[in-house]
Design an enzyme around this catalytic site. Structure first.
Site, PDB file in Angstrom:
ATOM      1  N   GLU A 102      -3.965  52.348  30.221  1.00  0.00           N
ATOM      2  CA  GLU A 102      -3.784  52.197  28.702  1.00  0.00           C
ATOM      3  C   GLU A 102      -3.590  53.441  27.906  1.00  0.00           C
ATOM      4  O   GLU A 102      -4.696  53.618  27.165  1.00  0.00           O
ATOM      5  CB  GLU A 102      -5.041  51.206  28.225  1.00  0.00           C
ATOM      6  CG  GLU A 102      -5.069  49.813  28.782  1.00  0.00           C
ATOM      7  CD  GLU A 102      -6.163  48.917  28.357  1.00  0.00           C
ATOM      8  OE1 GLU A 102      -7.237  49.518  27.722  1.00  0.00           O
ATOM      9  OE2 GLU A 102      -6.129  47.777  28.263  1.00  0.00           O
TER      10      GLU A 102
ATOM     11  N   GLU B  95      -4.409  43.000  33.558  1.00  0.00           N
ATOM     12  CA  GLU B  95      -5.945  42.544  33.289  1.00  0.00           C
ATOM     13  C   GLU B  95      -5.670  41.586  32.505  1.00  0.00           C
ATOM     14  O   GLU B  95      -5.267  41.490  31.502  1.00  0.00           O
ATOM     15  CB  GLU B  95      -6.617  43.732  32.391  1.00  0.00           C
ATOM     16  CG  GLU B  95      -6.605  45.068  33.289  1.00  0.00           C
ATOM     17  CD  GLU B  95      -7.435  46.239  32.569  1.00  0.00           C
ATOM     18  OE1 GLU B  95      -8.006  45.733  31.538  1.00  0.00           O
ATOM     19  OE2 GLU B  95      -7.306  47.411  33.232  1.00  0.00           O
TER      20      GLU B  95
HETATM   21  C1  GAL Z   1      -9.317  47.314  29.071  1.00  0.00           C
HETATM   22  C2  GAL Z   1      -9.393  48.458  30.014  1.00  0.00           C
HETATM   23  C3  GAL Z   1     -10.336  48.159  31.024  1.00  0.00           C
HETATM   24  C4  GAL Z   1     -11.481  47.494  30.560  1.00  0.00           C
HETATM   25  C5  GAL Z   1     -11.173  46.169  29.650  1.00  0.00           C
HETATM   26  C6  GAL Z   1     -12.437  45.486  29.238  1.00  0.00           C
HETATM   27  O1  GAL Z   1      -8.707  47.607  27.744  1.00  0.00           O
HETATM   28  O2  GAL Z   1      -8.094  48.745  30.731  1.00  0.00           O
HETATM   29  O3  GAL Z   1     -10.888  49.280  31.898  1.00  0.00           O
HETATM   30  O4  GAL Z   1     -12.544  48.539  30.029  1.00  0.00           O
HETATM   31  O5  GAL Z   1     -10.576  46.685  28.622  1.00  0.00           O
HETATM   32  O6  GAL Z   1     -12.112  44.237  28.597  1.00  0.00           O
END
Ligand code: GAL
Length: 680
Positions: A153, A340
């Site tokens: 990110e 994710e």
């Molecule tokens: C994302 C990040 C992850 C984790 C997640 C939590 O932005 O890539 O590592 O922190 O959020 O929602």
């Protein structure tokens, strides 16, 4: 349960993000087996594991990751490995504190969380290449490793720009490359204004800590510079991964509504884009000016379909001609992944409600329908340590299945086919215009995102699929092209758009289109600069409406109330279809039209929707008036009908359960007899 692989490979596949370094070794085998049993195909590993991979300078410990990768491999999972550069370890930062970034207030951002580095730091670049090379040499040819994620990110937590140290040192050199001479720079920035002219490259600093606002031209170039640093930082990793890990894909996990860099530039050289989808957190953080407070409560447990849909469509359009799953022949030309996917509650928003029953399945199905080839859940098991203990995973802290787990298991009974998203409408999106509107919004109620997503939302509420593209993309074949907030116009861009219109496309532009030159100045011949001929108008007045102040607009459909922004035009070939009533612009054109080119000068959700509906009808794009929270998305010849509302909705004679979806055959928005499709 049979792993999805066993049937057809050409359907949506699922995965998860797992952290073997967070749990005892004896968990690894079990987790891999349970992931396989759940039907997951992919596992993403190691994006924050640098301190365990290289505990001391030059001393690598591969044993644990070797063992973990083998454990997943034995269960047939495909591994996506990450370069761990989002988290430089303490030993590196304490030896080279100059790696740390500087915030806009001039403060050094310290070690103790993540993303604590300046992209321009030559020292950090060297270490980034070193750890990337070491990982790629170790795992680049491992049969389980199908691809790589660079870093994690980019720009998250406002780290896209560093206002001191290495970035501040590199900025003048970057400007020199771009402009050649200080005269050219002073001219392009208009530095005669307020005596801002420079006589030496070394006098130029980042545009922070100025007494009042900095010159928008200065801000624009600093944004371009910072974006270039991210692109070249990543390119160094990509080059190494290509060399040492042939045949594997390389991607990056982009963010929700991130403004910190030009995503089109940074995505160049990747095989496909991935992004991280957190619908409830997104609604808390990014809905300002787009989704009203009442709707934010209404959609609190699902997020808003169009905020999520916007991001899917951005990432589908970021790269064309890619979409590999690590094996030839899979994926779709414009495919992307959700790297994710929220599968429970998040921890980072002001409020973190539990998702509704059905939300995880709905999010996954929507991702597929917007073009995702893989959806990978964050995270396998909830963390028992540190910053994210309040964040859910598929498993709870105690390893029992959490609420999302059963929905994922059920999804794996279905086979969502891969294939094209048949969009006939293109919406243009541009980071340079975003930076310029961000530098001088002129109306506190109308950001670039709010203006742009309002048009997107109107299209989606009419049941239309949308491709989101860079304003200089090939627009051939689209029936309608919508440019909601492309405030930066170039001569070449004007020619491209004119060619699209000559080729039969209908063009709809929002307010502030073509106000600025490529260096961020106002066009001296007036606005919309080089687009004037195509649009047949000249900008007359623009009015920034404080909240509560509205401007009446009258047109063939009736009256509308503009809020936030209202601008008017002198007709130079176009005709007015809507006119302001009363107020300082009373009697002046609010919406104009010349041939197939329309300009909407007033910001009103209802007006925008009404004009778009007419233009779509003329272009032969079928529309349907969808109830709030009901959305249609089409892919591979089927339509996904979604109900994001917490209550059942009756629509077109069918009752849609709360927070649910149905897949129907035939790509008709409201077919007479839609039959549930057989998936798989
Ligand atoms: C994302 C990040 C992850 C984790 C997640 C939590 O932005 O890539 O590592 O922190 O959020 O929602």
């Amino acid at each position: 349960m049979t792993p999805p692989d066993a049937a057809s490979p050409h359907h949506l596949l699922l995965g998860s993000c797992d952290y073997p370094e967070h749990v005892p070794r004896d968990c690894w085998e079990t987790y891999a087996r349970r992931q396989r049993e759940l039907g997951l195909t992919f596992v993403r590993l190691a994006e924050f594991a640098w301190s365990r991979l290289e505990p001391r300078p030059g001393e690598f410990d591969w044993a644990w990751l070797d063992e973990a990768v083998e454990a997943y491999h034995r269960e047939g999972l495909r591994v996506v490995l990450c370069t761990p550069t989002a988290t430089p370890p303490a030993w590196l930062i304490r030896t080279h504190p100059e790696i740390l970034p500087v915030d806009e207030e001039g403060r050094v951002r310290e070690f103790g969380s993540r993303r604590h580095y300046d992209f321009a730091s030559p020292v950090y670049r060297e270490h980034s290449r070193r750890i990337t090379r070491a990982m790629a040499e170790r795992y680049g040819q491992h049969p389980a490793v199908v691809g790589w994620q660079t870093d994690n990110e980019f720009a998250c937590h406002g780290t896209g720009r560093s206002y001191g140290g290495a970035s501040a040192a590199a900025f003048p050199g970057w400007l020199r490359e771009r402009y050649g001479t200080l005269d050219a720079l002073n001219e392009a920035w208009g530095n005669v204004f307020w005596s801002m002219e420079y006589g030496d490259w070394g006098q130029i600093k980042p545009p922070n800590l100025t007494v009042t606002e900095a010159n928008p031209a200065h801000i624009l170039d600093f944004s371009r510079f910072a974006s270039d640093q991210i692109a070249s930082f990543q390119r160094e990793q990509v080059d190494l991964l290509r060399e040492l890990s042939p045949g594997r894909f390389v991607t990056h996990n982009f963010m929700i509504f991130e403004s910190g860099f030009d995503h089109y530039e940074v995505a160049r050289g990747l095989d496909f884009a991935t992004w991280d989808n957190y619908p409830t957190g997104m609604l808390e953080f990014f809905a300002q000016g787009i989704v009203g407070e009442e709707d934010r409560n209404h959609f609190a447990r699902t997020g808003h379909p169009d905020l999520v849909g916007w991001n899917h469509d951005v990432y589908r359009g970021l790269l064309r001609g890619a979409g590999r799953l690590g094996r030839e022949g899979e994926g779709t030309p414009n495919g992307f992944w959700v790297m994710e996917q929220q599968c429970g509650q998040v921890n980072w928003a002001p409020f973190n409600p539990l998702p509704a029953d059905g939300a995880v399945a709905l999010w996954t199905a929507q991702a597929w329908a917007h073009g995702a080839d893989v959806v990978s859940y964050f995270r396998w098991r909830a963390a028992t340590m540190a910053q994210e203990v309040l964040h859910s995973g598929l498993l709870r802290h105690d390893e029992t299945p959490d609420r999302g787990y059963a929905e994922v298991a059920a999804l794996n009974q279905a086979r969502f086919p891969l294939g094209e998203v048949p969009a006939r409408v293109a919406l243009l999106h541009d980071y340079e215009s975003l930076w310029l509107l961000g530098a001088q919004p002129h109306s506190a109620s109308l950001s670039y995102w709010a203006q742009t997503v309002t048009y997107y939302r109107a299209l989606r509420s009419l049941g239309v699929d949308v491709d989101i593209l860079h304003p200089d993309a090939d627009l051939g074949g689209y029936a309608v092209v919508v440019a909601p907030a492309i405030t930066l116009a170039t001569e070449e861009r004007a020619v491209r758009w004119a060619t699209a219109v000559e080729g039969g496309a209908r063009l709809v532009c929002g307010p502030r289109t073509g106000f600025r030159t490529p260096s961020g100045q106002a066009w001296a011949q007036g606005q919309p600069g080089p687009l004037a001929e195509l649009l047949g108008v000249r900008l007359l007045q623009f009015d920034s409406l404080r909240s509560g102040l509205t401007q009446k607009v009258a047109g063939p459909e009736g009256d509308f109330q503009a809020h936030a922004w209202a601008e008017s035009y002198r007709l130079a070939g176009a005709e007015a279809t809507h006119t302001y009533v009363g107020g300082p612009q009373g009697g002046l054109p609010a919406v104009t039209r010349q041939g197939r080119a329309t300009v909407i000068g007033a910001h009103s959700d209802a007006l925008i929707r009404a004009v778009l509906r007419d233009v779509l009808a003329e272009a032969g794009v079928e529309t349907v008036d969808l109830p709030d929270g009901v959305r249609l998305s089409r892919r591979a010849g089927v339509t996904l009908v979604q109900n994001w509302n917490p209550e059942a909705v009756t629509w077109e004679g069918r009752t849609l359960a709360p927070v649910s979806f149905e897949v129907v055959e035939e790509s008709t928005p409201a077919g007479d007899d839609p039959r549930p499709a057989r998936l798989g």
